[in-house]
Write an enzyme that holds these catalytic residues in place. Structure first.
Site, mmCIF file in Angstrom:
data_model
loop_
_atom_site.group_PDB
_atom_site.id
_atom_site.type_symbol
_atom_site.label_atom_id
_atom_site.label_comp_id
_atom_site.label_asym_id
_atom_site.label_seq_id
_atom_site.Cartn_x
_atom_site.Cartn_y
_atom_site.Cartn_z
ATOM 1 N N LYS A 131 0.870 -1.192 0.000
ATOM 2 C CA LYS A 131 0.000 0.000 0.000
ATOM 3 C C LYS A 131 0.894 1.226 0.000
ATOM 4 O O LYS A 131 2.038 1.180 0.450
ATOM 5 C CB LYS A 131 -0.866 0.006 1.264
ATOM 6 N N ASN A 246 -16.874 6.305 -5.192
ATOM 7 C CA ASN A 246 -16.951 5.290 -6.246
ATOM 8 C C ASN A 246 -17.530 3.968 -5.738
ATOM 9 O O ASN A 246 -18.466 3.411 -6.313
ATOM 10 C CB ASN A 246 -15.534 5.106 -6.819
#
Ligand code: GLU
Length: 456
Positions: A131, A246
């Site tokens: 990440k 989203n």
């Protein structure tokens, strides 16, 4: 904001340095990474897995902290801080998104990278976990500033990432355009086009059809499968969604189209509640045109206000609904509110929305939690499809992407659900057990103490 691929708005190598964690506290005053790896021990207890494998997974393999000097539109210079953590690469190159958020910390990025390792193992794609993040509020940047920042981040990261080593993607407040800039910058540095270094790209630049709504769609696949298993009809299922970026929008849209009643939604400003359910396409149309979440019904381009109560984000979590979908940031459900959650089912589309000490409270109350590493795995699954297509020089049809995604989600869901039922453990423990069994097998295949202490 949602975990993955959220909003539409969104380093010379010698200034970078390797660093160790300075722990950041979560909402409960805990350490996010320590909280995340606590679940390793819980799940490890149910498993026949070599303790060395568990120990390996408690330590990210590499972490990079970089300074990103970024020129602002007024001529001034801002030096921003960015991180990339590669958690484990035993099963393949590390994979995971990059988020832009003012509260990014190395400790949080470590936890997010750990979850990616578990997610990729559970959904069974040949990746480890990573990440990245930059401490910045992207809403304060102009589009040009955002482009300079994104290119600057890749200049600093170019030696750390690569299509066979570590492959970034979108996450909170980064989107396809940001991924396009990053791929372009990496390709310029390498002096050749490298589309497979990054996923979640715009489709004309090598992105995959179906990547944009993949996280929400994967969550929707889990919910429809669960409804089927529980014998519950969509029309009898009231859904609340926290986070209308989203991921939250995609899940709400697909559920509404199937007849589920989406009765509450919220964004970072607050939420709306209407017990009969909203017309989700109207909410999405209004939100994307005005950037505001309002209770509206739209007919063509004309939107009218409808009656609905306003709720805070905290109140939304405690509504009397059948399915609660946290699709915003982490640490939303903790010991502070777990006893007041009324939904019998929680589907975690955000990463880490529930703290580990809230798990036993929810379990005791019989709340079924579809854990993040399963529920939101659709995004990275279609990222894998994108990477595969890039490497093959092919592009798959939308139907093929949807079919393959659904097959992956349903297979992982059924495995976890059946294991949980059979062993009388939570879905989360079953998901970790499955992921850790795969990771343990890969780590042990390289040899553990029991192998090396035997004579030749
Ligand atoms: N950011 C997404 C996640 O948390 C997607 C990662 C990816 O596509 O690599 O799963």
């Amino acid at each position: 904001m949602t975990d993955a691929d959220a909003s539409s708005r969104t380093q010379d190598r010698d200034t970078s340095s390797r660093t160790t964690s300075s722990p950041t506290k979560d909402a409960n005053g805990g350490d996010v990474f320590a909280d995340a790896v606590r679940r390793l021990d819980t799940a490890g207890r149910h498993l026949d897995i070599d303790p060395e494998a568990i120990e390996r997974l408690k330590h990210p393999r590499a972490m990079l902290t970089v300074s990103i000097p970024t020129r602002m539109d007024d001529g001034s210079l801002r030096v921003l801080t960015g991180y990339r953590v590669q958690h484990d690469n035993t099963r393949g190159p590390t994979k995971g998104g990059i988020r832009y958020h003012p509260e990014v910390s190395l400790d949080e990025v470590k936890a997010l990278a750990f979850w990616m390792t578990c997610k990729c193992a559970l959904i069974d794609i040949p990746y480890g976990g990573a990440k990245g993040g930059v401490i910045v509020n992207p809403k304060e940047l102009s589009r040009l500033e955002l482009e300079r920042l994104s290119r600057g981040f890749i200049q600093q990261m170019a030696d750390f990432i690569g299509p066979d080593t570590d492959i970034p993607a979108p996450d909170v407040y980064t989107n396809a355009m940001v991924m396009g800039w990053m791929m372009d910058e990496y390709s310029k540095i390498m002096r050749r086009r490298v589309p497979d270094v990054i996923t979640g790209k715009p489709i004309p630049l090598g992105g995959s059809l179906g990547r944009e709504d993949a996280t929400g769609r994967g969550g929707y696949n889990c919910i429809t499968r669960l409804s089927h298993r529980l014998g519950k009809a969509p029309a009898d299922t009231r859904v609340a969604v926290q986070g209308f970026g989203n991921v939250g929008q995609s899940a709400a849209r697909l559920l509404h189209a199937d007849g589920y009643r989406v009765v509450a939604v919220s964004d970072s400003q607050g939420g709306i509640y209407q017990p009969d359910g909203f017309d989700v396409p109207s909410l999405i149309q209004f939100k994307n045109e005005s950037r505001e979440l309002k209770a509206v019904y739209c007919s063509g381009s004309v939107c009218e206000m409808i009656n609905a109560a306003t709720v805070t984000n905290e109140e939304l979590l405690e509504l009397d609904v059948d399915v609660l979908i946290p699709a915003a940031l982490g640490n939303q459900i903790s010991t502070a509110n777990a006893a007041r959650i009324r939904a019998p089912v929680i589907v975690e589309l955000a990463n880490g929305p529930t703290t580990s000490d809230a798990d036993p409270i929810l379990n005791e109350r019989g709340v079924l939690v579809v854990p993040d590493i399963l529920a939101n795995a659709g995004g990275v699954t279609v990222s894998y499809f994108e990477w595969t297509q890039n490497r093959q020089g092919m592009s798959w049809s939308i139907d093929e992407v949807h079919r393959r995604l659904q097959a992956k989600m349903v297979s992982a869901f059924d495995t976890v659900y059946d294991k949980a039922r059979h062993e009388e453990i939570s879905l989360r423990d079953a998901a970790y057990a499955e992921a850790l069994t795969r990771l343990g097998a890969a780590i042990s295949a390289q040899g553990t103490q029991s192998y090396f202490e035997q004579p030749n």
